[in-house]
Design a protein around this motif. Sequence first.
Motif, mmCIF file in Angstrom:
data_model
loop_
_atom_site.group_PDB
_atom_site.id
_atom_site.type_symbol
_atom_site.label_atom_id
_atom_site.label_comp_id
_atom_site.label_asym_id
_atom_site.label_seq_id
_atom_site.Cartn_x
_atom_site.Cartn_y
_atom_site.Cartn_z
ATOM 1 N N GLY A 502 0.839 -1.222 0.000
ATOM 2 C CA GLY A 502 0.000 0.000 0.000
ATOM 3 C C GLY A 502 0.869 1.265 0.000
ATOM 4 N N VAL A 518 7.476 6.439 -4.706
ATOM 5 C CA VAL A 518 7.310 6.456 -3.250
ATOM 6 C C VAL A 518 8.663 6.112 -2.621
ATOM 7 N N SER A 521 10.263 2.488 -2.035
ATOM 8 C CA SER A 521 9.551 1.446 -2.810
ATOM 9 C C SER A 521 10.544 0.719 -3.723
ATOM 10 N N LEU A 530 2.401 5.998 -14.128
ATOM 11 C CA LEU A 530 1.097 6.503 -13.650
ATOM 12 C C LEU A 530 0.809 7.908 -14.192
ATOM 13 N N CYS A 554 -3.240 -1.841 -2.579
ATOM 14 C CA CYS A 554 -3.667 -0.658 -3.371
ATOM 15 C C CYS A 554 -4.764 -1.074 -4.330
HETATM 16 P P1 ADP Z 1 7.248 3.163 -11.713
HETATM 17 O O1 ADP Z 1 7.831 3.014 -13.076
HETATM 18 O O2 ADP Z 1 8.194 3.662 -10.677
HETATM 19 O O3 ADP Z 1 6.374 2.061 -11.290
HETATM 20 P P2 ADP Z 1 4.722 4.491 -11.727
HETATM 21 O O4 ADP Z 1 4.335 5.846 -12.155
HETATM 22 O O5 ADP Z 1 3.972 3.388 -12.380
HETATM 23 O O6 ADP Z 1 6.265 4.417 -11.908
HETATM 24 O O7 ADP Z 1 4.498 4.415 -10.185
HETATM 25 C C1 ADP Z 1 4.932 5.491 -9.398
HETATM 26 C C2 ADP Z 1 5.233 5.012 -8.003
HETATM 27 O O8 ADP Z 1 4.014 4.633 -7.344
HETATM 28 C C3 ADP Z 1 6.075 3.770 -7.927
HETATM 29 O O9 ADP Z 1 7.424 4.114 -7.959
HETATM 30 C C4 ADP Z 1 5.673 3.175 -6.643
HETATM 31 O O10 ADP Z 1 6.446 3.702 -5.610
HETATM 32 C C5 ADP Z 1 4.243 3.553 -6.462
HETATM 33 N N1 ADP Z 1 3.291 2.478 -6.825
HETATM 34 C C6 ADP Z 1 2.679 2.314 -8.015
HETATM 35 N N2 ADP Z 1 1.852 1.241 -7.983
HETATM 36 C C7 ADP Z 1 1.956 0.732 -6.729
HETATM 37 C C8 ADP Z 1 1.364 -0.399 -6.063
HETATM 38 N N3 ADP Z 1 0.492 -1.208 -6.695
HETATM 39 N N4 ADP Z 1 1.709 -0.638 -4.773
HETATM 40 C C9 ADP Z 1 2.574 0.169 -4.138
HETATM 41 N N5 ADP Z 1 3.176 1.242 -4.693
HETATM 42 C C10 ADP Z 1 2.871 1.504 -5.983
#
Ligand code: ADP
Length: 563
Positions: A502, A518, A521, A530, A554
């Motif tokens: 999460g 995050v 992460s 995203l 999430c």
């Molecule tokens: P990335 O290529 O780093 O995944 P995203 O834009 O897809 O880039 O995601 C941005 C950030 O959001 C990620 O680096 C991660 O820290 C967090 N994140 C995305 N999806 C999840 C998830 N399902 N659970 C936890 N953290 C997530």
Amino acid sequence: MALTVKQKISSGTFFLFALLLLSGGVSIYHLVRLQNDSKEILKDNYESLNYGHGMQRSLDSTAIDRKRYLLQLDSFLKLQEANITEPGEKEITAAIRKEFTGFRSGDSSLSNMERIKAGIQQVLALNMSAIRAKSEKANRTAENALTYISLIAGFILLVGFTFSFNFPSVLTTPIKALTEGIREIGLKNYNYRIHLDRKDEFGEMARAFNEMAERLGYFESSDLNKLIFEKTRAEAVINSLKEASIGLDKNNIILFANNQALQLLGLQVKDIVGQPVEEVSKRNDLLRFLLEEKGNMPFKIVVDNREKYFTKEVVEISQDDASSKVIVLRNITSFKELDVAKTNFIATISHELKTPLASSDFSLKLLEDERIGHLSGEQKQLLQNLKQDNQRMLRILSELLNMSQVEAGKIQLDIMEVSAVSLAENAINNVLTTAKEKNISIQKEYESNDQKVPADSEKTVWVLNNFLSNAIKHSPEQGIIKVAIKKTGNTVEFSVTDQGPGISSEYSAKVFERFFKVPGSKAGGTGLGLAISKELIEAEGGKIWVRTEIGSGCTFGFNLPQG
Ligand code: ADP
């Protein structure tokens, strides 16, 4: 009590008026006296002359008709007896009476008549001389009156002249002093004082002037003056700022707008400063936009036929319990241009790198083929690593390319009515292998199988893929990922739920920002997925969202309108 100027003027006028009255009065007195004297001559002495002549004529006529003219003489004599005015006249008249009584009783002698005549002559002579004397006296009175009038007229003239020469100076002297004082204050000579030793309004005016000069002197050297100096300096600084700035007080009255702001708004100082901002914004679109726009997204203004980009920042300044604010517009045109150049560069580079990477990917696949040759276990492992790195690079390039298209505003959508379930199935198929690697199972919760939605299927699948890859990345081994489709209102809702760690609420709103990851992460991403997803879904008219709690996984999702 001090006399005021007005009182002085009126007392001077009164004095002149009184003099005129006095001189008029004296003249009238002499004229009346003159007239009275003349009247006296006519009324008394002249009548005595008449009576005398009457007696004379009656006496002379007794020879003709004695009885009648004796009676006539007697009546004249009676009148004369009642008109005694001169000294000695009484005695003479009495003598005439005595002689007449004798004449009446029969003494008609010549000598008796002569005595009566002589008496009458005396009365006549006495009154004649009295007339002459009184005439002379009247002349003298007239001469006196003339002398008085001349003297008074001369005196009035003298007073008038003195007054007319001296009176203006009563007014002009203080006015001159005041004019001089004002001139000196204008030259910043605050030590100048007016010296008027008077107790009237001019004296008071001089005192007020001196007090004012003293306060100005104090003010010049006081903190207030420094404060004003600081204010002027602040205004000069604000004007020299490159950023367009507009200052509002706590009542939303415009305090200042620097030259840059005025140029952007197309207004002049007089149109804006001191006015309520609401009023000005009614006739100025840009100002209205600045007040209404709450975010700090860059916006475009066309200035001199050139597109310029700005961001808005509102600086709050606390003042008592209310707060005034300064709206600052930063010109980010040069950054924007650099950003465009960067986007173009990224687009070109990602496009150029994609071809060699795709060919090396193909070569790696060939190497795996047993027909080409046998690889040792170690070589196979190296090949596997190379393939994974290659795939990662290809994914990153694909994201960068997508991003550059989004940034350049070049998203081209191919919207068609598509089955919501087929979109989800496509995305799931793409990640099945990766999910298997972590023994993750994907559960499908489709409300119905025939929901249709207008969407660009390639881009929508890309977004669902991104949700699923993230969910797999962050899910524990053997975790479950749920893919759901349901109808909410007139939208179709897609969501992907995982059992990962999460995201804390402090970061959940930021995950849709570019390059945001995050903290702490899993490594390996670009932080772009995203952000690109958000742009694509919004371009399709939809809304993207996340529901998450730290420790309970999430749910990422989006809603697409059904037309
Ligand atoms: P990335 O290529 O780093 O995944 P995203 O834009 O897809 O880039 O995601 C941005 C950030 O959001 C990620 O680096 C991660 O820290 C967090 N994140 C995305 N999806 C999840 C998830 N399902 N659970 C936890 N953290 C997530």
